[in-house]
Design an enzyme around this catalytic site. Structure first.
Site, PDB file in Angstrom:
ATOM      1  N   GLU A  49       0.875  -1.163   0.000  1.00 42.15           N
ATOM      2  CA  GLU A  49       0.000   0.000   0.000  1.00 42.15           C
ATOM      3  C   GLU A  49       0.916   1.217   0.000  1.00 42.15           C
ATOM      4  O   GLU A  49       1.719   1.382   0.924  1.00 42.15           O
ATOM      5  CB  GLU A  49      -0.908   0.003   1.222  1.00 42.15           C
ATOM      6  N   ASP A  60      -4.092  11.092   8.949  1.00 42.74           N
ATOM      7  CA  ASP A  60      -2.822  10.568   9.437  1.00 42.74           C
ATOM      8  C   ASP A  60      -2.312  11.312  10.660  1.00 42.74           C
ATOM      9  O   ASP A  60      -2.445  12.532  10.773  1.00 42.74           O
ATOM     10  CB  ASP A  60      -1.764  10.630   8.327  1.00 42.74           C
ATOM     11  N   TYR A 175     -11.105  -2.296   3.789  1.00 40.07           N
ATOM     12  CA  TYR A 175     -10.176  -1.826   4.824  1.00 40.07           C
ATOM     13  C   TYR A 175     -10.950  -1.617   6.127  1.00 40.07           C
ATOM     14  O   TYR A 175     -11.780  -0.713   6.235  1.00 40.07           O
ATOM     15  CB  TYR A 175      -9.540  -0.511   4.363  1.00 40.07           C
TER      16      TYR A 175
END
Length: 268
Positions: A49, A60, A175
């Protein structure tokens, strides 16, 4: 699309989970970034990824934010990232390669042009972290036209309607978020509830991959026993880059050891 199918079929036969490392292309430099990728693969990575550096990575935490900054400081550009992916694909023709990026990176290229480039590079999947399902139709349609898997995120607190939609739109894998918030190893990963996993299995046979906050092999071992099909590890690997960016040999050795350890515990 076939690389994911082939990988997960093989792993199912061997009763193993998948190990997907995540890293930002160009961190700490393009050349060293490619060496890190070679090291991850030699250490057992089943797929990659990859992130393209972005100035405002909202999902993030500090570790990956710093990774983006180091990549920018190295002078990396989007076109250079595509060149790096081309060389990775040439070297590893059977390895699934996915992008985990932000919507503005797609818009800046143009949706059709972006997915056309991905197709030429033989990229297997694209996950756009800040793309709501409700606004995903043009992305999904274009991805499908170019035979690229659109990946969607399943949060840790979904309702049944959202699970159904994720099951319909996601291809390649789904995911699973370990927890709410941003990426990082400061907060440990949670075990996805049995109810969520069972409901997703009820709606789809698409593999389930869990990420966010997986920092050690104990967590990885617990997660794979829940019935998910693999893990994504990002911040734990990128923290090694941060700590050893000026000691390349030590960095690569520690990354290799971590990769081998993660891979070794993913037995179902």
């Amino acid at each position: 699309m076939k690389r994911y199918d082939q990988l997960f079929s093989q792993l199912k036969t061997n009763k193993r989970g998948a190990f997907f490392p995540f890293m930002i292309l160009g961190d700490p430099t393009p050349a060293i970034s490619l060496k890190i990728i070679d090291t991850l693969i030699s250490g057992g990575a089943d797929g990659l990824e990859l992130g393209i550096p972005f100035s405002d990575p909202l999902a993030d935490g500090p570790v990956i934010q710093n990774s983006n900054l180091r990549a920018f400081n190295s002078g990396i550009t989007v076109s250079q990232c595509f060149e790096m992916i081309s060389s990775i694909r040439y070297k590893y023709s059977q390895l699934p390669i996915g992008l985990l990026i932000y919507a503005n990176l797609v818009f800046s290229q143009g949706i059709k042009n972006f997915y056309s480039i991905c197709a030429k590079l033989d990229i297997d999947s694209v996950l756009i972290a800040d793309l709501p399902l409700e606004e995903s139709k043009p992305f999904v349609q274009t991805a499908s036209y170019y035979n690229i898997n659109p990946i969607f995120i399943c949060p840790p607190n979904p309702n049944d309607n959202l699970l159904r939609k994720i099951s319909i739109y996601s291809r390649g894998y789904i995911y699973l978020l370990s927890r709410t918030g941003v990426t990082g190893i400061e907060k440990p990963a949670n075990i996805t509830s049995e109810e969520i996993i069972n409901n997703l299995h009820k709606y789809t046979s698409t593999p389930l991959i869990q990420g966010f906050g997986i920092s050690n092999v104990t967590q990885a071992k617990q997660i794979i026993k829940t019935g998910v099909d693999g893990i994504i590890v990002g911040s734990a690997i990128i923290k090694i880059i941060e700590d050893y960016y000026d000691q390349i040999d030590s960095m690569l050795k520690k990354i290799e050891i971590m990769s081998i350890k993660f891979k070794s515990v993913l037995l179902k």
